[in-house]
Design a protein around this motif. Structure first.
Motif, mmCIF file in Angstrom:
data_model
loop_
_atom_site.group_PDB
_atom_site.id
_atom_site.type_symbol
_atom_site.label_atom_id
_atom_site.label_comp_id
_atom_site.label_asym_id
_atom_site.label_seq_id
_atom_site.Cartn_x
_atom_site.Cartn_y
_atom_site.Cartn_z
ATOM 1 N N ASN A 243 0.850 -1.258 0.016
ATOM 2 C CA ASN A 243 -0.080 -0.003 0.060
ATOM 3 C C ASN A 243 1.009 1.266 0.097
ATOM 4 O O ASN A 243 1.709 1.333 1.009
ATOM 5 N N ARG A 244 0.569 2.108 -1.054
ATOM 6 C CA ARG A 244 1.568 3.190 -1.231
ATOM 7 C C ARG A 244 1.081 4.379 -0.357
ATOM 8 O O ARG A 244 1.976 5.250 0.133
ATOM 9 N N ASP A 245 -0.005 4.293 0.334
ATOM 10 C CA ASP A 245 -0.598 5.281 1.414
ATOM 11 C C ASP A 245 0.106 5.238 2.554
ATOM 12 O O ASP A 245 0.192 6.107 3.574
ATOM 13 N N ILE A 246 0.944 3.946 3.045
ATOM 14 C CA ILE A 246 1.765 3.989 4.267
ATOM 15 C C ILE A 246 2.837 5.070 4.510
ATOM 16 O O ILE A 246 3.298 5.318 5.367
ATOM 17 N N ILE A 247 3.171 5.643 3.270
ATOM 18 C CA ILE A 247 4.313 6.767 3.339
ATOM 19 C C ILE A 247 3.730 7.759 3.885
ATOM 20 O O ILE A 247 2.790 8.319 3.658
ATOM 21 N N GLY A 248 4.501 8.315 4.659
ATOM 22 C CA GLY A 248 4.113 9.482 5.667
ATOM 23 C C GLY A 248 3.439 8.826 6.922
ATOM 24 O O GLY A 248 3.133 9.975 7.880
ATOM 25 N N LYS A 249 3.070 7.707 7.011
ATOM 26 C CA LYS A 249 2.411 7.508 8.118
ATOM 27 C C LYS A 249 3.132 6.680 9.182
ATOM 28 O O LYS A 249 4.343 6.680 8.930
ATOM 29 N N GLN A 250 2.563 6.626 10.453
ATOM 30 C CA GLN A 250 3.272 6.249 11.436
ATOM 31 C C GLN A 250 3.355 4.515 11.459
ATOM 32 O O GLN A 250 2.369 3.845 11.470
ATOM 33 N N ILE A 251 4.524 3.911 11.748
ATOM 34 C CA ILE A 251 4.723 2.637 12.122
ATOM 35 C C ILE A 251 5.191 2.672 13.736
ATOM 36 O O ILE A 251 5.974 3.686 13.974
ATOM 37 N N TYR A 252 5.330 1.630 14.320
ATOM 38 C CA TYR A 252 5.866 1.531 15.676
ATOM 39 C C TYR A 252 6.850 0.426 15.890
ATOM 40 O O TYR A 252 6.994 -0.744 15.401
ATOM 41 N N LEU A 253 8.245 0.884 16.016
ATOM 42 C CA LEU A 253 9.215 0.238 16.129
ATOM 43 C C LEU A 253 9.654 -0.012 17.742
ATOM 44 O O LEU A 253 10.033 1.230 18.350
ATOM 45 N N SER A 254 9.635 -0.964 18.259
ATOM 46 C CA SER A 254 9.951 -1.122 19.656
ATOM 47 C C SER A 254 9.247 -0.117 20.565
ATOM 48 O O SER A 254 9.732 0.679 21.455
ATOM 49 N N ASP A 255 7.796 -0.108 20.175
ATOM 50 C CA ASP A 255 6.936 0.644 21.037
ATOM 51 C C ASP A 255 7.157 2.181 20.682
ATOM 52 O O ASP A 255 6.246 3.111 21.468
ATOM 53 N N ALA A 256 7.959 2.550 19.823
ATOM 54 C CA ALA A 256 8.112 4.112 19.511
ATOM 55 C C ALA A 256 7.718 4.377 18.241
ATOM 56 O O ALA A 256 7.674 3.765 17.261
ATOM 57 N N PRO A 257 6.957 5.601 18.064
ATOM 58 C CA PRO A 257 6.336 6.002 16.719
ATOM 59 C C PRO A 257 7.543 6.403 15.847
ATOM 60 O O PRO A 257 8.468 7.330 16.286
ATOM 61 N N PHE A 258 7.435 5.780 14.637
ATOM 62 C CA PHE A 258 8.507 6.327 13.515
ATOM 63 C C PHE A 258 7.795 6.612 12.296
ATOM 64 O O PHE A 258 6.600 5.952 11.942
ATOM 65 N N THR A 259 8.023 7.859 11.566
ATOM 66 C CA THR A 259 7.266 8.125 10.414
ATOM 67 C C THR A 259 8.030 7.517 9.320
ATOM 68 O O THR A 259 9.144 7.599 8.947
ATOM 69 N N LEU A 260 7.190 6.670 8.389
ATOM 70 C CA LEU A 260 7.825 5.968 7.468
ATOM 71 C C LEU A 260 8.115 6.984 6.236
ATOM 72 O O LEU A 260 7.018 7.401 5.528
ATOM 73 N N THR A 261 9.379 7.187 5.721
ATOM 74 C CA THR A 261 9.711 8.171 4.457
ATOM 75 C C THR A 261 9.699 7.375 3.185
ATOM 76 O O THR A 261 9.521 8.091 2.245
#
Length: 894
Positions: A243-261
């Motif tokens: 899904n291309r819409d995931i770009i710019g969305k947040q994922i969680y890495l080891s419980d911390a939010p990261f913005t997927l670039t």
């Protein structure tokens, strides 16, 4: 150019549309013949007279056609196509011969191309990056007190100096392993993924850009910047459905939010664990990349060496102005400026990324390529032997063609064309076998073969396949033509000698391979008998990691990590069916290890020089779970968890090297230079345990020290759980549930039995042994078939002689002995040559053997005896058939 193109089109049309061209030529000649005939009739001749006159004027129509064909300039190609068609018909008329020859050649080519496919992918194919020849790994060549030199990683301070001051690189980047627990939301299930923290410049060094989105920038790799991440194409497809819409969305890495670039291109997974030293603990394929951030203190940290670094040399490098030696000298100057005591002891070292990836596998692969070349040679010798026999069967046909005017050169070209058809079909079979053979080879070393993702058929493999087929066709054709010439000159004895020489060669080559396989097999069996210093039976291992999204802060987060692992091991140890449970940071025989400097108090060392040891951080009842024997003193207990405690357990080698004996080491103090806390007091040795092999069974155990997790915290441990029953995997649900109950955010991965860990550590030796043994067995079978075929043909040729001898009173036993004697002589010469060849060639296996000499007498004798027995059996079968010839049959045929 237009004229040349038009001529080429006409010639190709004449070659591939021959029937149309022949019809057009016939119509053209018929038209001109009729014109000539009508012209004669207008002059007063009758129809019959005009026909005869026209025939006389035109001459032989066939001669005119031949002249026209020659004028087209396609005669050589037409002859080749005609010969190839005839070759196909010859093979169709002799299906048994064709099947035997194609199968034999296909086996030899298939094995060779499978090995070459791996060699090509690992050693020859350029790395899948831009300008890979300019990319180098940067190491510190560290000279130890005993004179040995090790390639050591960089500290953040040294890397910062290179990045800031070096002028020899277009870009430099640092990276380190950083495992993550990935989730789509805070409440979603977490998945352990292999991650890496990397400098943003890494993608500039490799010349790789995201397939979707963008890479992170330098501004996103500074303290306080927002968390950003990149993911692999495989993870994007598997976890997020592409899904291309995931770009710019947040994922969680080891419980911390990261913005997927961004999402990296398909196939990109650098760093790949098998291509880099195991102690760095990179995953098989990296799936997540986040920025590597240095604060002001880390820029000046020259003590902690935990970074891999790569650099792309500037375009002017490679010349005298900027050669590799010049770059290394420049970098070494930076090293000495920050560490003056390192002068004459340490220096920077550049290793091309391709050499770094293939360093530990190059020699074994080249040895395997040489071994499989023996198989190809034996297969070729077998096919030549079959062809010589086939020429004998076609003696009448070839003699008739020669009598009708065919020159020897023309017959030779015909035989070469026929063999080209044979070799092309063998190449198709070989490529098919190579495709599946490559898969089998990769399955023998899952995850441990460098650049496994780069292995695949390309133009190099196909070119080598075509070249081998062409060389084989020429060689087979020449051999068949030579055999035919000898037949015409009645030199049958020379043909027989040629076939005997071929069989001798096959026996010699197969014996050499068998000796090599036997040496590797005995070495592998010896390794399996080595005691590693622990008991892997009935034990389960599992890697457990705490969330670690931000900075590594052991002094802040350490108490929480230690408490968590203590609770996990305590719960597991008290569960039914569990005898003991503990944890260790780097599991023995997993390939990973940690090292650090140590300084026994009371001993004097030169400035800047300190002994080192492997460092193991343990928790729970680790020594009980691994059944590592306590030699003196005690193991860690609850008293070691008290604040301010500083204790240590050492192995036998450490105790003997520094104190002379195990008991004398107890109570001694050691300054540990790997401490996180600078003010920690010297550590006191409270116990001595057996030496444990940590990297491989064929390497001696180094000096080792153990410290409790509560005193040297780490966010990950590999649990070792010893079970009461015989099925350690039955405890997997218990382990997962216990970890989840104690720490829901922790991840569990790499769950396997301890015995499988030890078995996997032998994957390289098993790979070498299995392949060489397979090649040896294949070579022996081919040699057996070749010897059988030669003697069977001799029996067929000498049936009349055998019948006469039997009619004159010879016994079947004497016939058997005669043929056995002939076969044994051939085999004996081959065995002698093979023993000499093995003695000379098996020396290259010295680095691959353990506990056995490359000239082991029993191995040589056993292999020679085995080959001799197999060869005698191959000789006995046709010899026994010869003894059963009915004397009346060959005499009646006369």
């Amino acid at each position: 150019m237009n004229n040349i193109a038009s001529l080429l089109r006409r010639r190709l049309r004449a070659l591939f549309r021959r029937s149309i061209v022949e019809r057009e030529m016939h119509n053209e000649l018929a038209f001109h013949f009729e014109l000539e005939k009508k012209e004669r009739m207008r002059a007063g001749a009758s129809s019959a007279e005009a026909h005869r006159a026209a025939m006389h004027a035109f001459g032989s129509v066939d001669h005119v056609k031949e002249a026209y064909r020659d004028a087209r300039g396609t005669r050589p190609l037409e002859n080749l196509v005609q010969d190839l068609r005839y070759g196909v018909r010859v093979l169709r008329r002799n299906p048994l011969f064709a099947a035997a020859a194609i199968t034999t050649l296909g086996l030899g080519l298939g094995a060779t191309l499978a090995v070459f496919n791996v060699v090509n992918g690992v050693l020859l194919r350029p790395l899948p990056y831009k300008d890979p020849e300019r990319i180098n790994v940067i190491w510190v060549a560290w000279r130890w007190d005993d004179g040995t030199v090790s390639d050591m990683p960089l500290s953040s301070g040294w890397y910062s100096d290179i990045e800031r001051d070096s002028r020899s690189f277009d870009a430099v980047a640092a990276f380190r392993a950083w495992p993550y627990a990935l989730a789509e939301s805070p409440d979603a299930e977490r998945e352990a993924v292999a991650g890496a923290r990397v400098s943003p410049a890494l993608f500039d060094v490799l010349g790789i850009s995201p397939a979707v989105g963008r890479a992170f920038t330098r501004e996103e790799a500074v303290p306080g910047a927002p968390n950003v991440a990149l993911i692999s194409h495989d993870l994007w497809q598997r976890k997020f459905g592409g899904n291309r819409d995931i770009i710019g969305k947040q994922i969680y890495l080891s419980d911390a939010p990261f913005t997927l670039t961004g999402v990296m291109p398909p196939g990109f997974a650098f760093p790949r664990g098998a291509e880099l030293p195991a102690p760095f603990q990179f995953g098989l394929r990296t799936d997540v990349w986040t920025p590597l951030v240095f604060d002001s203190s880390e820029v000046r940290n020259y003590d902690t060496q935990n970074l891999m670094a790569v650099g792309k040399l500037s375009e002017r490098c490679g010349t005298g102005e900027c050669s590799a030696s010049v770059v290394q000298s420049e970098l070494t100057g930076l090293l000495i400026r920050s560490m003056p005591a390192a002068q004459d002891k340490h220096a920077y070292k550049l290793v091309s990324m391709a050499d770094q990836a293939a360093a530990r596998i190059r020699r074994p692969l080249l040895i395997l390529l040489g071994a499989v070349a023996f198989v190809l040679a034996i297969a070729a010798a077998n096919v030549i032997s079959l062809l010589i026999g086939r020429v004998h069967a076609r003696q009448r046909e070839l003699a008739v063609r020669s009598a009708l005017g065919a020159a020897r050169g023309r017959l030779a070209r015909q035989l070469i064309a026929e063999n080209l058809v044979l070799c092309l079909l063998g190449m198709v079979v070989g490529l098919t076998l190579a495709f599946w053979g490559t898969k089998v080879m990769l399955s023998l070393v899952p995850g441990s073969l460098p650049r496994a993702d780069d292995i695949g058929f390309d133009w190099r493999v196909l070119s080598v396949a075509g070249l081998l087929a062409l060389i084989a066709a020429l060689g087979f054709g020449v051999a068949a033509a030579y055999a035919a010439r000898l037949r015409f000159t009645r030199a049958a004895v020379s043909v027989s000698k040629t076939r005997r020489v071929l069989v001798m060669t096959e026996v010699a080559l197969s014996l050499t391979l068998l000796i090599g396989a036997a040496l590797l097999t005995r070495s592998f069996l010896s390794l399996q008998q080595v005691r590693p210093g622990f008991d892997p039976s009935n034990a389960l291992t599992a890697r457990v990691s705490m969330p670690l999204s931000g900075r590594f802060q052991p002094l802040v987060d350490g108490p929480r990590w230690s408490t968590t692992f203590d609770q996990i091991t305590a719960r597991l140890a008290s569960a039914p069916g569990i005898d003991a449970a503990g944890g260790v940071f780097t599991l023995p025989m997993s390939g990973a290890y940690e090292g650090g400097g140590v300084r026994p108090i009371g001993k004097v060392y030169p400035a800047g020089q300190n002994p080192s040891a492997q460092v193991q951080v343990v928790s729970g009842d680790y020594f009980g779970a691994t059944r590592t024997n306590l030699v003196a003193g005690r193991v860690f207990d609850a008293s070691d968890n008290e604040p301010g405690r500083a204790t240590m357990i050492v192995n036998r080698k450490f105790a003997r090297e520094h104190y002379g004996s195990e008991t004398d080491a107890l109570g001694r103090e050691v300054a540990a230079l790997f401490e996180f806390a600078r003010d920690r007091p010297n550590r006191v040795i409270v116990g001595v345990v057996d030496d444990v092999k940590t990297v491989s069974l064929d390497a001696d155990a180094p000096p080792q020290v153990y410290v409790p997790l509560s005193q040297h915290p780490a966010p990950a441990q590999t649990l070792v759980i010893r079970v009461s029953g015989n099925d350690p995997l039955a405890a997997v649900p218990l382990v997962r549930q216990t970890v989840h109950d104690v720490s829901p955010s922790a991840t569990v991965k790499e769950v396997r039995t301890f015995e499988s860990v030890v078995a996997d550590s032998l994957a390289r030796q098993r790979f070498n042994m299995t392949l060489v043994a397979t090649f040896a067995i294949l070579a022996l079978v081919l040699a057996f078939v070749g010897l059988y075929g030669v003697l069977a043909l001799i029996v067929g040729q000498r049936r009349r002689e055998i019948g006469v001898r039997l009619a004159l009173g010879a016994t079947p036993g004497s016939v058997v002995r005669a043929f056995l004697g002939e076969g044994v002589r051939v085999v004996a010469i081959g065995v002698v040559i093979g023993l000499a060849g093995a003695f000379a060639l098996t020396r290259v296996l010295s680095s691959m053997l353990y506990g056995i000499s490359t000239t082991d007498v029993s191995t040589f004798a056993g292999a020679a005896l085995f080959v001799g027995l197999v060869a005698i059996f191959a000789t006995w079968v046709p010899a026994r058939r010869a003894s059963r010839v009915d004397p009346r049959t060959p005499l009646a045929a006369e």
